[in-house]
Design an enzyme around this catalytic site. Structure first.
Site, mmCIF file in Angstrom:
data_model
loop_
_atom_site.group_PDB
_atom_site.id
_atom_site.type_symbol
_atom_site.label_atom_id
_atom_site.label_comp_id
_atom_site.label_asym_id
_atom_site.label_seq_id
_atom_site.Cartn_x
_atom_site.Cartn_y
_atom_site.Cartn_z
ATOM 1 N N SER A 53 0.590 -1.263 0.282
ATOM 2 C CA SER A 53 0.056 0.626 0.299
ATOM 3 C C SER A 53 1.081 1.480 -0.141
ATOM 4 C CB SER A 53 -1.009 -0.041 0.970
ATOM 5 O OG SER A 53 -0.436 0.062 2.459
ATOM 6 N N ASP A 74 -3.354 3.888 15.025
ATOM 7 C CA ASP A 74 -3.724 2.231 14.483
ATOM 8 C C ASP A 74 -3.657 1.303 16.361
ATOM 9 O OD1 ASP A 74 -4.367 -0.117 13.784
ATOM 10 O OD2 ASP A 74 -4.421 0.972 12.024
ATOM 11 N N GLY A 127 1.966 0.073 8.464
ATOM 12 C CA GLY A 127 2.810 1.500 8.735
ATOM 13 C C GLY A 127 3.465 1.814 7.078
ATOM 14 N N LYS A 144 -13.755 3.600 -0.886
ATOM 15 C CA LYS A 144 -13.272 2.194 -0.859
ATOM 16 C C LYS A 144 -14.407 2.835 -1.872
ATOM 17 C CE LYS A 144 -9.829 1.578 1.559
ATOM 18 N NZ LYS A 144 -8.253 1.419 0.519
#
Length: 361
Positions: free
Chosen positions: A187, A239, A222, A305
């Site tokens: 990501s 998180d 991360g 999303k």
């Protein structure tokens, strides 16, 4: 030329088609869409000859969500003879004069990419013939139009041009980014691409610089924090899950084990807010709106999303609602951009820049 050729991700042809139909209509350029599932491209056929030139000039590529690249195109060239594919292509480009570059491309599908080796070899003789015809300058010039030849299959190609000031600098509209060996997740590439998409090169030194304070909501493990750290920023990583140990060892990251939707920053001098949470897009948008109304950041990059159906309609509705809510709450000076990036899948990436004409202190 009466066609507009648009590259997109395979499976998102309907979204790209719906978007260009609406946006062309806003410019009073009538036409209809030709698109097939998983072809990774869309063709908008204008009713009037040369109307595609209006679109490649007046419709900013950066304002389109689902198109990676676009060019004004001829009608599809078919049955190009194996012993002389060049002559019909050069003839179709006879109205193009003194272009600065030629790109021989394919749509981004496995089937089309089987032609990649041919395209590379074909580029050299085609370039020579285009120079002889006057369609292409003897030396590359980044300020001149770009000639595009897109093979959608053996012996079948769309040819045309784009303007260098309204065109992706990348071949097929795809940036070539390398996954860093020490990045915690793939990501990471999404934020890397987003910085390149939304912040011009000449402004990156000022807007993406070492020493800035940033917040990553939904940071675990991360991937996005990595891109902020790599650029020398200090990161509040929010998180409940664990963070990558190597990132924590840099001394640039402070981990808050909290719900990103409830976190309130202790420091208010945050430049970048980033967020890539697997949540309903409307809920993420509401979170970013709240941060913007509170003035807790200068620039934000976040992912929404996408639903399985009505993806273009859903995204545009969320973005319109966001802009309305910001204005109703006194946030009137801002810029919003949205793009379905190459490294995005069932999501889009949004950039929100508050007070873009006011310097950051």
């Amino acid at each position: 030329m009466k066609n507009l050729f648009l590259f997109c991700r395979a499976g998102f042809e309907k979204e790209c088609a719906a978007e260009i139909q609406q946006r062309a209509g806003e410019l009073n350029v009538g036409g209809f869409v030709k698109a097939n599932n998983n072809d990774a491209y869309v063709v908008y056929q204008c009713f009037e000859d040369d109307a595609a030139d209006t679109l490649v000039k007046q419709l900013p590529l950066d304002s389109l969500i689902f198109a990676r690249q676009m060019f004004a195109a001829s009608d599809l060239l078919v049955d190009l003879p194996e012993n002389d594919r060049i002559s019909p292509i050069v003839a179709a480009l006879s109205d193009v004069s003194k272009a600065g570059e030629v790109r021989v491309e394919t749509p981004d599908t496995n089937e089309a990419k089987e032609l990649s080796a041919f395209c590379r070899k074909f580029t050299v003789p085609l370039r020579q013939h285009l120079k002889k015809s006057g369609s292409l300058l003897a030396q590359e010039n980044p300020k001149r139009p770009i000639i595009h030849v897109c093979f959608i299959g053996p012996g079948r190609a769309y040819v045309g041009y784009s303007y260098s000031n309204n065109s992706s600098p990348h071949f097929m509209g795809i940036p070539r980014l390398k996954m860093a060996a020490d990045a915690p997740s793939r990501s990471s590439l999404k934020l890397d691409e987003a910085f390149g998409q939304f912040v011009p090169k000449e402004e990156q030194e000022e807007r993406i610089r070492s020493g800035m304070n940033s917040v990553d909501l939904g940071a675990c493990p991360g991937g996005w924090t990595y891109q902020l750290v790599r650029r020398g920023m200090f990161v509040s990583a929010v998180d409940n899950g664990p963070m990558d140990e190597k990132l924590m060892e840099t001394g640039q990251v402070k981990h808050y084990r909290e719900d990103g939707f409830r976190f309130e920053p202790q420091r208010k001098n945050i430049y970048w807010l980033v967020c890539d949470m697997v949540e309903k897009p409307a809920r993420v948008a509401e979170l970013i709106e709240a941060w913007a109304i509170n003035g807790w950041f200068k620039e934000a990059i976040f992912n929404l999303k996408l639903p399985m159906k009505s993806r273009y309609k859903e995204v545009t509705a969320i973005l319109e609602t966001m802009q309305t809510i910001l204005k109703e709450n006194g946030v009137t000076d801002f810029k919003v951009q949205c793009k379905h990036l190459y490294h995005d899948r069932d999501e889009v990436t949004v950039h929100l820049w508050l007070r873009p004409n006011t310097a950051w202190n």
